[in-house]
Motif scaffolding. Structure first.
Motif, PDB file in Angstrom:
ATOM      1  N   ASN A  16     -20.423  13.251 -10.454  1.00 19.30           N
ATOM      2  CA  ASN A  16     -19.686  13.417  -9.196  1.00 19.30           C
ATOM      3  C   ASN A  16     -18.161  13.409  -9.354  1.00 19.30           C
ATOM      4  O   ASN A  16     -17.435  13.382  -8.362  1.00 19.30           O
ATOM      5  CB  ASN A  16     -20.113  12.325  -8.185  1.00 19.30           C
ATOM      6  CG  ASN A  16     -19.804  12.737  -6.754  1.00 19.30           C
ATOM      7  OD1 ASN A  16     -20.109  13.861  -6.369  1.00 19.30           O
ATOM      8  ND2 ASN A  16     -19.192  11.863  -5.993  1.00 19.30           N
ATOM      9  N   SER A  20     -18.261  20.120 -12.863  1.00 21.01           N
ATOM     10  CA  SER A  20     -18.793  21.470 -12.605  1.00 21.01           C
ATOM     11  C   SER A  20     -17.807  22.288 -11.790  1.00 21.01           C
ATOM     12  O   SER A  20     -17.598  23.481 -12.061  1.00 21.01           O
ATOM     13  CB  SER A  20     -20.113  21.389 -11.832  1.00 21.01           C
ATOM     14  OG  SER A  20     -20.988  20.509 -12.463  1.00 21.01           O
ATOM     15  N   ASN A  44     -27.611  16.916 -18.091  1.00 20.74           N
ATOM     16  CA  ASN A  44     -26.641  17.782 -17.445  1.00 20.74           C
ATOM     17  C   ASN A  44     -25.556  18.216 -18.420  1.00 20.74           C
ATOM     18  O   ASN A  44     -24.598  17.505 -18.656  1.00 20.74           O
ATOM     19  CB  ASN A  44     -26.039  17.030 -16.256  1.00 20.74           C
ATOM     20  CG  ASN A  44     -25.328  17.982 -15.316  1.00 20.74           C
ATOM     21  OD1 ASN A  44     -25.237  19.177 -15.579  1.00 20.74           O
ATOM     22  ND2 ASN A  44     -24.823  17.449 -14.224  1.00 20.74           N
ATOM     23  N   ASN A 120      -8.889  13.737 -10.476  1.00 25.25           N
ATOM     24  CA  ASN A 120      -9.355  14.804  -9.589  1.00 25.25           C
ATOM     25  C   ASN A 120      -9.522  14.316  -8.146  1.00 25.25           C
ATOM     26  O   ASN A 120      -9.490  13.135  -7.874  1.00 25.25           O
ATOM     27  CB  ASN A 120     -10.682  15.352 -10.145  1.00 25.25           C
ATOM     28  CG  ASN A 120     -11.100  16.635  -9.475  1.00 25.25           C
ATOM     29  OD1 ASN A 120     -10.263  17.468  -9.130  1.00 25.25           O
ATOM     30  ND2 ASN A 120     -12.396  16.787  -9.240  1.00 25.25           N
ATOM     31  N   LYS A 121      -9.715  15.255  -7.246  1.00 30.92           N
ATOM     32  CA  LYS A 121      -9.879  15.022  -5.798  1.00 30.92           C
ATOM     33  C   LYS A 121      -8.600  14.472  -5.189  1.00 30.92           C
ATOM     34  O   LYS A 121      -8.625  13.570  -4.363  1.00 30.92           O
ATOM     35  CB  LYS A 121     -11.080  14.092  -5.527  1.00 30.92           C
ATOM     36  CG  LYS A 121     -12.386  14.541  -6.199  1.00 30.92           C
ATOM     37  CD  LYS A 121     -13.614  13.906  -5.597  1.00 30.92           C
ATOM     38  CE  LYS A 121     -14.859  14.280  -6.393  1.00 30.92           C
ATOM     39  NZ  LYS A 121     -16.094  13.712  -5.834  1.00 30.92           N
ATOM     40  N   THR A 152      -5.510  16.713  -9.917  1.00 30.81           N
ATOM     41  CA  THR A 152      -6.071  18.037  -9.642  1.00 30.81           C
ATOM     42  C   THR A 152      -6.890  18.028  -8.350  1.00 30.81           C
ATOM     43  O   THR A 152      -7.372  16.991  -7.906  1.00 30.81           O
ATOM     44  CB  THR A 152      -7.013  18.504 -10.777  1.00 30.81           C
ATOM     45  OG1 THR A 152      -7.982  17.482 -11.029  1.00 30.81           O
ATOM     46  CG2 THR A 152      -6.268  18.811 -12.051  1.00 30.81           C
ATOM     47  N   ASN A 153      -6.997  19.214  -7.797  1.00 28.19           N
ATOM     48  CA  ASN A 153      -7.958  19.463  -6.729  1.00 28.19           C
ATOM     49  C   ASN A 153      -8.848  20.579  -7.269  1.00 28.19           C
ATOM     50  O   ASN A 153      -8.445  21.734  -7.318  1.00 28.19           O
ATOM     51  CB  ASN A 153      -7.217  19.896  -5.458  1.00 28.19           C
ATOM     52  CG  ASN A 153      -8.167  20.357  -4.363  1.00 28.19           C
ATOM     53  OD1 ASN A 153      -9.368  20.504  -4.585  1.00 28.19           O
ATOM     54  ND2 ASN A 153      -7.619  20.591  -3.186  1.00 28.19           N
ATOM     55  N   ALA A 154     -10.027  20.189  -7.719  1.00 25.02           N
ATOM     56  CA  ALA A 154     -10.897  21.168  -8.370  1.00 25.02           C
ATOM     57  C   ALA A 154     -11.406  22.216  -7.388  1.00 25.02           C
ATOM     58  O   ALA A 154     -11.772  23.322  -7.789  1.00 25.02           O
ATOM     59  CB  ALA A 154     -12.079  20.460  -9.039  1.00 25.02           C
ATOM     60  N   LEU A 155     -11.409  21.874  -6.103  1.00 21.48           N
ATOM     61  CA  LEU A 155     -11.897  22.836  -5.111  1.00 21.48           C
ATOM     62  C   LEU A 155     -10.927  24.003  -4.963  1.00 21.48           C
ATOM     63  O   LEU A 155     -11.343  25.155  -4.837  1.00 21.48           O
ATOM     64  CB  LEU A 155     -12.093  22.150  -3.748  1.00 21.48           C
ATOM     65  CG  LEU A 155     -13.180  21.073  -3.687  1.00 21.48           C
ATOM     66  CD1 LEU A 155     -13.193  20.410  -2.312  1.00 21.48           C
ATOM     67  CD2 LEU A 155     -14.540  21.660  -4.011  1.00 21.48           C
TER      68      LEU A 155
HETATM   69  P1  GTP Z   1     -22.514  16.101 -11.652  1.00 21.41           P
HETATM   70  O1  GTP Z   1     -22.947  17.501 -11.351  1.00 21.41           O
HETATM   71  O2  GTP Z   1     -23.210  15.062 -10.855  1.00 21.41           O
HETATM   72  O3  GTP Z   1     -22.457  15.804 -13.100  1.00 21.41           O
HETATM   73  O4  GTP Z   1     -21.007  15.973 -11.143  1.00 21.41           O
HETATM   74  P2  GTP Z   1     -19.757  16.795 -11.540  1.00 21.41           P
HETATM   75  O5  GTP Z   1     -18.835  15.910 -12.292  1.00 21.41           O
HETATM   76  O6  GTP Z   1     -20.113  18.086 -12.163  1.00 21.41           O
HETATM   77  O7  GTP Z   1     -19.115  16.997 -10.110  1.00 21.41           O
HETATM   78  P3  GTP Z   1     -19.200  18.264  -9.180  1.00 21.41           P
HETATM   79  O8  GTP Z   1     -18.311  19.340  -9.695  1.00 21.41           O
HETATM   80  O9  GTP Z   1     -20.618  18.580  -8.923  1.00 21.41           O
HETATM   81  O10 GTP Z   1     -18.502  17.659  -7.878  1.00 21.41           O
HETATM   82  C1  GTP Z   1     -19.075  16.584  -7.172  1.00 21.41           C
HETATM   83  C2  GTP Z   1     -18.713  16.691  -5.698  1.00 21.41           C
HETATM   84  O11 GTP Z   1     -17.316  16.498  -5.527  1.00 21.41           O
HETATM   85  C3  GTP Z   1     -19.026  18.055  -5.094  1.00 21.41           C
HETATM   86  O12 GTP Z   1     -19.455  17.862  -3.762  1.00 21.41           O
HETATM   87  C4  GTP Z   1     -17.682  18.763  -5.129  1.00 21.41           C
HETATM   88  O13 GTP Z   1     -17.569  19.719  -4.123  1.00 21.41           O
HETATM   89  C5  GTP Z   1     -16.742  17.618  -4.879  1.00 21.41           C
HETATM   90  N1  GTP Z   1     -15.415  17.830  -5.480  1.00 21.41           N
HETATM   91  C6  GTP Z   1     -15.139  18.190  -6.753  1.00 21.41           C
HETATM   92  N2  GTP Z   1     -13.806  18.279  -6.946  1.00 21.41           N
HETATM   93  C7  GTP Z   1     -13.231  17.959  -5.768  1.00 21.41           C
HETATM   94  C8  GTP Z   1     -11.867  17.856  -5.323  1.00 21.41           C
HETATM   95  O14 GTP Z   1     -10.894  18.073  -6.062  1.00 21.41           O
HETATM   96  N3  GTP Z   1     -11.687  17.471  -4.025  1.00 21.41           N
HETATM   97  C9  GTP Z   1     -12.712  17.205  -3.177  1.00 21.41           C
HETATM   98  N4  GTP Z   1     -12.418  16.857  -1.934  1.00 21.41           N
HETATM   99  N5  GTP Z   1     -13.988  17.303  -3.558  1.00 21.41           N
HETATM  100  C10 GTP Z   1     -14.257  17.667  -4.832  1.00 21.41           C
END
Ligand code: GTP
Length: 172
Positions: A16, A20, A44, A120-121, A152-155
């Motif tokens: 989370n 990804s 994963n 991130n986020k 970062t904001n990965a979105l």
């Molecule tokens: P796993 O798949 O569980 O291994 O997690 P992961 O590290 O790959 O994270 P993933 O990219 O699936 O993101 C987890 C959640 O966080 C998703 O609902 C994303 O949309 C959200 N998310 C990722 N990056 C950001 C960000 O920068 N800002 C916000 N607000 N949400 C984010």
């Protein structure tokens, strides 16, 4: 110029944290490439290549059941991206435990590989600053490897380019 040899980057972080989503942003940067996400059964892992740089992402969760699998990659990676959910205060201690294990691993201790920390986020209101994260994780103790932290904001991809630029500079 870029070396012919491919650079392997390991993307690590708790579930989370946004791994990804970050990888999807990087894939978008290079639209010539197919989005070849290769899921592995029961674990994963994501892989893709952007020009000469190969990215392999692992989830550092699941009670370390697959720890040996991702640790296997320490020996042969040229750089590490360590992704942190800056809004997840509760698990920052878990992040630190994982970082401690990473830094103590013989295949990491012995090598001068750059580590890019992504807080991130950053868009979330209750997110911790990179300064707060750096001090909580005691990043100042890393003195034998280049490291860098950015938010970062990965979105949206915001901040990601800067971080990747830094990492690529360390590689070549
Ligand atoms: P796993 O798949 O569980 O291994 O997690 P992961 O590290 O790959 O994270 P993933 O990219 O699936 O993101 C987890 C959640 O966080 C998703 O609902 C994303 O949309 C959200 N998310 C990722 N990056 C950001 C960000 O920068 N800002 C916000 N607000 N949400 C984010």
């Amino acid at each position: 110029g870029l070396k012919k040899k491919e650079a392997r980057i390991l993307v690590l972080g708790l579930n989370n944290s946004g791994k990804s989503t970050l990888l999807n942003q990087l894939k978008r940067d290079d639209s010539k490439l197919p989005n070849d996400v290769v899921p592995t059964v029961g674990f994963n892992v994501e892989k893709f290549k952007n020009q000469n740089v190969g990215f392999t992402a692992f989830d550092m969760s699941g009670q370390g059941r697959y720890r040996e699998l991702w640790e296997h990659y320490y020996k042969e990676c040229e750089g590490i991206i360590f992704v942190i959910d800056s809004s997840d205060r509760l698990r920052l201690a878990v992040v630190k435990d994982e970082l401690d294990l990473l830094l103590q691993h013989p295949d990491v201790t012995s090598r001068c590989i750059p580590i890019l920390f992504l807080a991130n986020k950053k868009d979330l209101r209750d997110g911790m600053s990179s300064i707060k994260i750096a001090s909580s994780l005691h990043l100042e103790r890393i003195q034998d490897k280049p490291w860098h932290i950015c938010t970062t904001n990965a979105l949206s991809g915001e901040g990601l380019h800067e971080g990747i630029q830094w990492l690529i500079q360390q590689l070549y």
